[in-house]
Design a protein around this motif. Sequence first.
Motif, PDB file in Angstrom:
ATOM      1  N   GLY A  42       0.780  -1.224   0.000  1.00 55.04           N
ATOM      2  CA  GLY A  42       0.000   0.000   0.000  1.00 55.04           C
ATOM      3  C   GLY A  42       0.813   1.277   0.000  1.00 55.04           C
ATOM      4  N   LYS A  43       2.129   1.147  -0.104  1.00 51.23           N
ATOM      5  CA  LYS A  43       2.993   2.335  -0.082  1.00 51.23           C
ATOM      6  C   LYS A  43       3.801   2.428  -1.366  1.00 51.23           C
ATOM      7  CE  LYS A  43       3.465   2.731   4.920  1.00 51.23           C
ATOM      8  NZ  LYS A  43       4.418   2.919   6.051  1.00 51.23           N
ATOM      9  N   GLU A  44       4.301   3.616  -1.629  1.00 49.44           N
ATOM     10  CA  GLU A  44       5.143   3.814  -2.794  1.00 49.44           C
ATOM     11  C   GLU A  44       6.541   3.238  -2.545  1.00 49.44           C
ATOM     12  OE1 GLU A  44       3.195   7.936  -4.585  1.00 49.44           O
ATOM     13  OE2 GLU A  44       5.272   7.880  -3.937  1.00 49.44           O
ATOM     14  N   ARG A  45       7.205   2.926  -3.656  1.00 49.74           N
ATOM     15  CA  ARG A  45       8.577   2.455  -3.546  1.00 49.74           C
ATOM     16  C   ARG A  45       9.460   3.616  -3.089  1.00 49.74           C
ATOM     17  NH1 ARG A  45      10.713  -1.569  -8.152  1.00 49.74           N
ATOM     18  NH2 ARG A  45       8.662  -2.396  -7.554  1.00 49.74           N
ATOM     19  N   GLU A  46      10.303   3.372  -2.098  1.00 48.52           N
ATOM     20  CA  GLU A  46      11.144   4.428  -1.563  1.00 48.52           C
ATOM     21  C   GLU A  46      12.611   4.039  -1.633  1.00 48.52           C
ATOM     22  OE1 GLU A  46      11.015   5.291   2.609  1.00 48.52           O
ATOM     23  OE2 GLU A  46      10.690   3.198   3.184  1.00 48.52           O
ATOM     24  N   GLY A  47      13.438   5.034  -1.877  1.00 43.83           N
ATOM     25  CA  GLY A  47      14.874   4.810  -1.916  1.00 43.83           C
ATOM     26  C   GLY A  47      15.424   4.652  -0.509  1.00 43.83           C
ATOM     27  N   VAL A  48      16.262   3.641  -0.333  1.00 47.26           N
ATOM     28  CA  VAL A  48      16.829   3.333   0.979  1.00 47.26           C
ATOM     29  C   VAL A  48      18.304   3.705   1.029  1.00 47.26           C
ATOM     30  CG1 VAL A  48      17.389   1.466   2.566  1.00 47.26           C
ATOM     31  CG2 VAL A  48      15.182   1.480   1.389  1.00 47.26           C
ATOM     32  N   SER A  49      19.034   3.303   0.009  1.00 40.59           N
ATOM     33  CA  SER A  49      20.472   3.516   0.011  1.00 40.59           C
ATOM     34  C   SER A  49      20.989   3.432  -1.415  1.00 40.59           C
ATOM     35  CB  SER A  49      21.159   2.462   0.886  1.00 40.59           C
ATOM     36  OG  SER A  49      22.557   2.687   0.963  1.00 40.59           O
ATOM     37  N   CYS A  50      22.168   4.004  -1.625  1.00 40.75           N
ATOM     38  CA  CYS A  50      22.779   3.966  -2.944  1.00 40.75           C
ATOM     39  C   CYS A  50      24.294   4.024  -2.784  1.00 40.75           C
ATOM     40  CB  CYS A  50      22.285   5.117  -3.809  1.00 40.75           C
ATOM     41  SG  CYS A  50      23.010   5.185  -5.462  1.00 40.75           S
ATOM     42  N   GLY A  55      32.299   4.897  -4.903  1.00 46.86           N
ATOM     43  CA  GLY A  55      32.200   4.479  -3.509  1.00 46.86           C
ATOM     44  C   GLY A  55      31.413   5.405  -2.613  1.00 46.86           C
ATOM     45  N   SER A  56      31.012   6.546  -3.117  1.00 48.47           N
ATOM     46  CA  SER A  56      30.215   7.450  -2.293  1.00 48.47           C
ATOM     47  C   SER A  56      28.846   6.822  -2.038  1.00 48.47           C
ATOM     48  CB  SER A  56      30.066   8.808  -2.963  1.00 48.47           C
ATOM     49  OG  SER A  56      29.482   8.693  -4.251  1.00 48.47           O
ATOM     50  N   THR A  57      28.306   7.107  -0.875  1.00 52.32           N
ATOM     51  CA  THR A  57      27.069   6.438  -0.462  1.00 52.32           C
ATOM     52  C   THR A  57      25.998   7.427  -0.029  1.00 52.32           C
ATOM     53  OG1 THR A  57      27.916   6.186   1.789  1.00 52.32           O
ATOM     54  CG2 THR A  57      28.264   4.340   0.269  1.00 52.32           C
ATOM     55  N   TYR A  58      24.782   6.935  -0.057  1.00 48.21           N
ATOM     56  CA  TYR A  58      23.619   7.699   0.387  1.00 48.21           C
ATOM     57  C   TYR A  58      22.751   6.776   1.233  1.00 48.21           C
ATOM     58  CZ  TYR A  58      18.775   9.141   0.252  1.00 48.21           C
ATOM     59  OH  TYR A  58      17.489   9.441   0.608  1.00 48.21           O
ATOM     60  N   TYR A  59      22.157   7.349   2.292  1.00 50.30           N
ATOM     61  CA  TYR A  59      21.208   6.607   3.114  1.00 50.30           C
ATOM     62  C   TYR A  59      19.994   7.478   3.408  1.00 50.30           C
ATOM     63  CZ  TYR A  59      25.170   3.519   4.006  1.00 50.30           C
ATOM     64  OH  TYR A  59      26.237   2.669   3.864  1.00 50.30           O
ATOM     65  N   ALA A  60      18.834   6.874   3.349  1.00 54.97           N
ATOM     66  CA  ALA A  60      17.636   7.568   3.801  1.00 54.97           C
ATOM     67  C   ALA A  60      17.745   7.804   5.307  1.00 54.97           C
ATOM     68  CB  ALA A  60      16.404   6.735   3.480  1.00 54.97           C
ATOM     69  N   ASP A  61      17.154   8.865   5.775  1.00 53.82           N
ATOM     70  CA  ASP A  61      17.228   9.188   7.205  1.00 53.82           C
ATOM     71  C   ASP A  61      16.702   8.042   8.063  1.00 53.82           C
ATOM     72  OD1 ASP A  61      16.467  12.752   6.868  1.00 53.82           O
ATOM     73  OD2 ASP A  61      18.351  11.649   6.709  1.00 53.82           O
ATOM     74  N   SER A  62      15.704   7.342   7.553  1.00 51.41           N
ATOM     75  CA  SER A  62      15.066   6.286   8.329  1.00 51.41           C
ATOM     76  C   SER A  62      15.981   5.091   8.589  1.00 51.41           C
ATOM     77  CB  SER A  62      13.795   5.807   7.621  1.00 51.41           C
ATOM     78  OG  SER A  62      14.098   5.337   6.325  1.00 51.41           O
ATOM     79  N   VAL A  63      17.065   4.958   7.810  1.00 51.68           N
ATOM     80  CA  VAL A  63      17.958   3.798   7.975  1.00 51.68           C
ATOM     81  C   VAL A  63      19.378   4.204   8.342  1.00 51.68           C
ATOM     82  CG1 VAL A  63      16.563   2.539   6.290  1.00 51.68           C
ATOM     83  CG2 VAL A  63      18.704   3.617   5.561  1.00 51.68           C
TER      84      VAL A  63
END
Length: 126
Positions: A42-50, A55-63
Amino acid sequence: QVQLVESGGGSVQPGGSLRLSCAASGFTLDYYAIGWFRQAPGKEREGVSCINSDGSTYYADSVKGRFTISRDNAKNTVYLQMNSLKPEDTAVYYCAASPADLETIEVVSTKQYDYWGQGTQVTVSS
């Protein structure tokens, strides 16, 4: 044939850990940005990490602080180590590949990614 295959999902109790793998075939991950997304019912697909090719990284605040993304180019695989799992982490997790490194604002956009895996279920429940 270009393919991404996720594995490592399962059921764990709150506070537990899982490591997801995203294995590529038909192309080399070295020059791709690899993102992890999740979609709960029931929710949209959300980005978690990349993780970009540099080698640079990204994280959603929630994780942030709980999940760690890494890549092993020799194995053509990207990993998502998930610790301190919470019930709200329950979702189908997908990995995706982008042919270009992504800026922070871009990593959560599904349109940036050309290839997608089939997903792996993660369930966090007591």
